[in-house]
Design a protein around this motif. Structure first.
Motif, short mmCIF file in Angstrom:
data_model
loop_
_atom_site.label_atom_id
_atom_site.label_comp_id
_atom_site.label_asym_id
_atom_site.label_seq_id
_atom_site.Cartn_x
_atom_site.Cartn_y
_atom_site.Cartn_z
N GLU A 1 -6.39 -11.32 16.11
CA GLU A 1 -5.74 -12.58 16.46
C GLU A 1 -4.78 -12.40 17.63
OE1 GLU A 1 -4.25 -15.15 13.38
OE2 GLU A 1 -5.84 -14.52 12.00
N LEU A 2 -4.12 -11.25 17.69
CA LEU A 2 -3.19 -10.98 18.79
C LEU A 2 -3.89 -10.68 20.10
CD1 LEU A 2 -0.58 -8.74 16.94
CD2 LEU A 2 -0.26 -11.11 17.71
N LEU B 1 0.38 -7.92 21.00
CA LEU B 1 -0.42 -6.71 21.03
C LEU B 1 -0.07 -5.94 22.29
CD1 LEU B 1 -2.76 -5.04 19.80
CD2 LEU B 1 -4.32 -6.47 21.15
N ARG B 2 0.13 -4.66 22.18
CA ARG B 2 0.45 -3.82 23.34
C ARG B 2 -0.86 -3.44 24.05
NH1 ARG B 2 4.65 0.67 21.25
NH2 ARG B 2 4.76 1.10 23.49
N ARG B 3 -1.64 -4.42 24.40
CA ARG B 3 -3.01 -4.22 24.89
C ARG B 3 -3.07 -3.38 26.16
NH1 ARG B 3 -8.14 -6.81 24.08
NH2 ARG B 3 -9.58 -5.40 25.09
N ALA B 4 -2.30 -3.76 27.17
CA ALA B 4 -2.37 -3.02 28.44
C ALA B 4 -1.95 -1.57 28.26
CB ALA B 4 -1.51 -3.70 29.50
N VAL C 1 4.93 -15.96 10.97
CA VAL C 1 4.56 -16.96 9.96
C VAL C 1 3.23 -17.63 10.27
CG1 VAL C 1 6.95 -17.40 9.28
CG2 VAL C 1 5.91 -18.78 11.09
N ALA C 2 2.68 -17.42 11.46
CA ALA C 2 1.41 -18.06 11.85
C ALA C 2 0.19 -17.39 11.22
CB ALA C 2 1.27 -18.06 13.37
N PHE C 3 0.37 -16.19 10.68
CA PHE C 3 -0.76 -15.46 10.12
C PHE C 3 -0.93 -15.81 8.65
CE2 PHE C 3 0.80 -13.04 13.69
CZ PHE C 3 -0.36 -12.70 14.35
N ASP C 4 -2.16 -16.14 8.28
CA ASP C 4 -2.44 -16.48 6.88
C ASP C 4 -3.68 -15.71 6.42
OD1 ASP C 4 -2.65 -17.56 4.38
OD2 ASP C 4 -3.35 -19.52 5.07
N PHE C 5 -3.42 -14.65 5.68
CA PHE C 5 -4.52 -13.85 5.16
C PHE C 5 -4.59 -13.95 3.64
CE2 PHE C 5 -4.05 -12.15 9.37
CZ PHE C 5 -5.33 -11.82 9.74
N GLY C 6 -3.88 -14.92 3.07
CA GLY C 6 -3.94 -15.13 1.64
C GLY C 6 -3.26 -14.05 0.82
N ILE C 7 -2.29 -13.37 1.41
CA ILE C 7 -1.53 -12.34 0.68
C ILE C 7 -0.05 -12.68 0.74
CG2 ILE C 7 -3.27 -10.54 1.04
CD1 ILE C 7 -1.59 -9.42 3.30
#
Length: 107
Positions: free
Chosen positions: A32-33, A79-82, A42-48
């Motif tokens: 997602e990131l 995410l520290r993608r670069a 708070v935007a993440f919802d994985f049902g846990i």
């Protein structure tokens, strides 16, 4: 509130990164990131539970995969993608593709 530990990219090792991404919830968070935007926790919802989500966020941060920014009482993730792409070229792309594939087959 105490500061958050973000390891220097040079100190991140591949085994720790792979261990962090070996959990489906954490891989889902990273997927997602991958859009490059900053996301509120708070935007993440994985049902846990919130406590379990906090644990997963901490594991990702301490492994060096994410950066967490405190904004008042809220935290925002990126995410520290670069940095990761420079440290481990070619690592994230296939893992993110696998996460997308996995999510597609669940629906």
């Amino acid at each position: 509130m105490r500061g958050l530990n973000h390891p220097a990219i040079e100190g991140i090792d591949l085994v720790t990164v792979l261990a962090a991404l070996g959990d489906p919830v954490r891989l889902g968070i990273v997927a997602e990131l991958a859009d490059g935007a900053e996301h509120p926790c708070v935007a993440f919802d994985f049902g846990i539970t919130a406590a379990s989500m906090s644990h997963h966020f901490r594991v990702l941060r301490e492994a060096g995969l994410t950066r967490t920014r405190q904004e008042g009482r809220h935290r925002r993730l990126t995410l520290r993608r670069a940095e990761l792409d420079r440290r481990f070229p070619g690592l994230l792309a296939p893992l993110l593709a696998a996460a997308r594939d996995r999510a597609t087959h669940r629906t």
